[in-house]
Design a protein around this motif. Sequence first.
Motif, PDB file in Angstrom:
ATOM      1  N   LYS A   1      -1.357  10.592  13.945  1.00  0.00           N
ATOM      2  CA  LYS A   1      -1.906   9.962  12.745  1.00  0.00           C
ATOM      3  C   LYS A   1      -3.410  10.215  12.596  1.00  0.00           C
ATOM      4  O   LYS A   1      -3.860  10.603  11.503  1.00  0.00           O
ATOM      5  CB  LYS A   1      -1.570   8.475  12.719  1.00  0.00           C
ATOM      6  CG  LYS A   1      -0.103   8.197  12.436  1.00  0.00           C
ATOM      7  CD  LYS A   1       0.174   6.730  12.281  1.00  0.00           C
ATOM      8  CE  LYS A   1       1.642   6.485  11.959  1.00  0.00           C
ATOM      9  NZ  LYS A   1       2.043   7.063  10.671  1.00  0.00           N
TER      10      LYS A   1
ATOM     11  N   SER B   1      -3.992  13.848  11.631  1.00  0.00           N
ATOM     12  CA  SER B   1      -3.505  14.232  10.299  1.00  0.00           C
ATOM     13  C   SER B   1      -4.515  13.947   9.189  1.00  0.00           C
ATOM     14  O   SER B   1      -4.384  14.510   8.084  1.00  0.00           O
ATOM     15  CB  SER B   1      -2.198  13.507   9.989  1.00  0.00           C
ATOM     16  OG  SER B   1      -2.423  12.129   9.738  1.00  0.00           O
TER      17      SER B   1
ATOM     18  N   LEU C   1       4.667  16.122  12.830  1.00  0.00           N
ATOM     19  CA  LEU C   1       3.533  16.887  12.297  1.00  0.00           C
ATOM     20  C   LEU C   1       3.872  17.521  10.947  1.00  0.00           C
ATOM     21  O   LEU C   1       3.037  17.535  10.039  1.00  0.00           O
ATOM     22  CB  LEU C   1       3.126  17.968  13.299  1.00  0.00           C
ATOM     23  CG  LEU C   1       2.370  17.483  14.532  1.00  0.00           C
ATOM     24  CD1 LEU C   1       2.359  18.559  15.614  1.00  0.00           C
ATOM     25  CD2 LEU C   1       0.938  17.088  14.170  1.00  0.00           C
TER      26      LEU C   1
ATOM     27  N   HIS D   1       3.611  14.984   8.344  1.00  0.00           N
ATOM     28  CA  HIS D   1       2.221  14.636   8.038  1.00  0.00           C
ATOM     29  C   HIS D   1       1.476  15.765   7.332  1.00  0.00           C
ATOM     30  O   HIS D   1       0.254  15.676   7.143  1.00  0.00           O
ATOM     31  CB  HIS D   1       1.488  14.245   9.319  1.00  0.00           C
ATOM     32  CG  HIS D   1       1.769  12.843   9.769  1.00  0.00           C
ATOM     33  ND1 HIS D   1       2.851  12.526  10.563  1.00  0.00           N
ATOM     34  CD2 HIS D   1       1.136  11.675   9.512  1.00  0.00           C
ATOM     35  CE1 HIS D   1       2.847  11.216  10.794  1.00  0.00           C
ATOM     36  NE2 HIS D   1       1.831  10.679  10.169  1.00  0.00           N
TER      37      HIS D   1
END
Length: 246
Positions: free
Chosen positions: A70, A73, A98, A101
């Motif tokens: 997180k 990202s 991933l 994101h």
Amino acid sequence: MLAKLSKIARQLLIIPSVRQFVGRIRLFYFLKIQKRWQIISSENAFDNTNAHNLRGLHYFDTPRMNILIKPISVLEFLNHDSKILVVGPRNEGDLLSLIGHGFSKDNIRGLDLMSYSPLIDVGDMHQTSYADNSFDVIISGYTLGYSKDPQKWVQESLRIAKNGALFGIAVEYSEMTNDDVRKLCGYEIVEEGYRECNSVQEILDLFSAHVDHIYFSHDAPSKRSHTADGLVSNPSRICVIFTIKK
């Protein structure tokens, strides 16, 4: 319209239950139908590394990688085309996250001692086959604890990382002794004579003068640890995200 639907489908991978569903279908297909299974050992890894990680092969929705994925990202200097290496993912769960994101599947690779997936290369993180300066991001989630020689991994990672690359490293905070681990698991993971990193500073010390800018640091403020009597539901995580200079 098709591009928008494809984007929505990718974004759904952020949802743990969706990731679990997709991950298990792909696991079944590649493992059972295509029979894509490879496993190797490493003289730099503890003896029970593979046996321990095989126990988690079917779990795709574990939240512990959120502390790395997180924050990474949202960093504005990364984008859809950033080349990412995930070290020790076990399965495709981290890679699917991933993708959800916003990162491109074509630019994400996993590296592990075992693999069923075309997205995960089989190899030793201490000595890889990747070219120099290959990756913009290297993510190591909970893998340092399996290494007999973390410094060797650091040197290899610096070789394959671009100058200015981002590293995201996490370990689980632990107050357990080897005897505690043996009582809980039935075997030890970290062998006698070795110790795991248990703080952000210990991780950064491995990289020494190569540490450039620290973007995120989480030093297990609650100090929650598994015990010999059982697993706790939310053990503390130690995490640091930083760029390197070569």
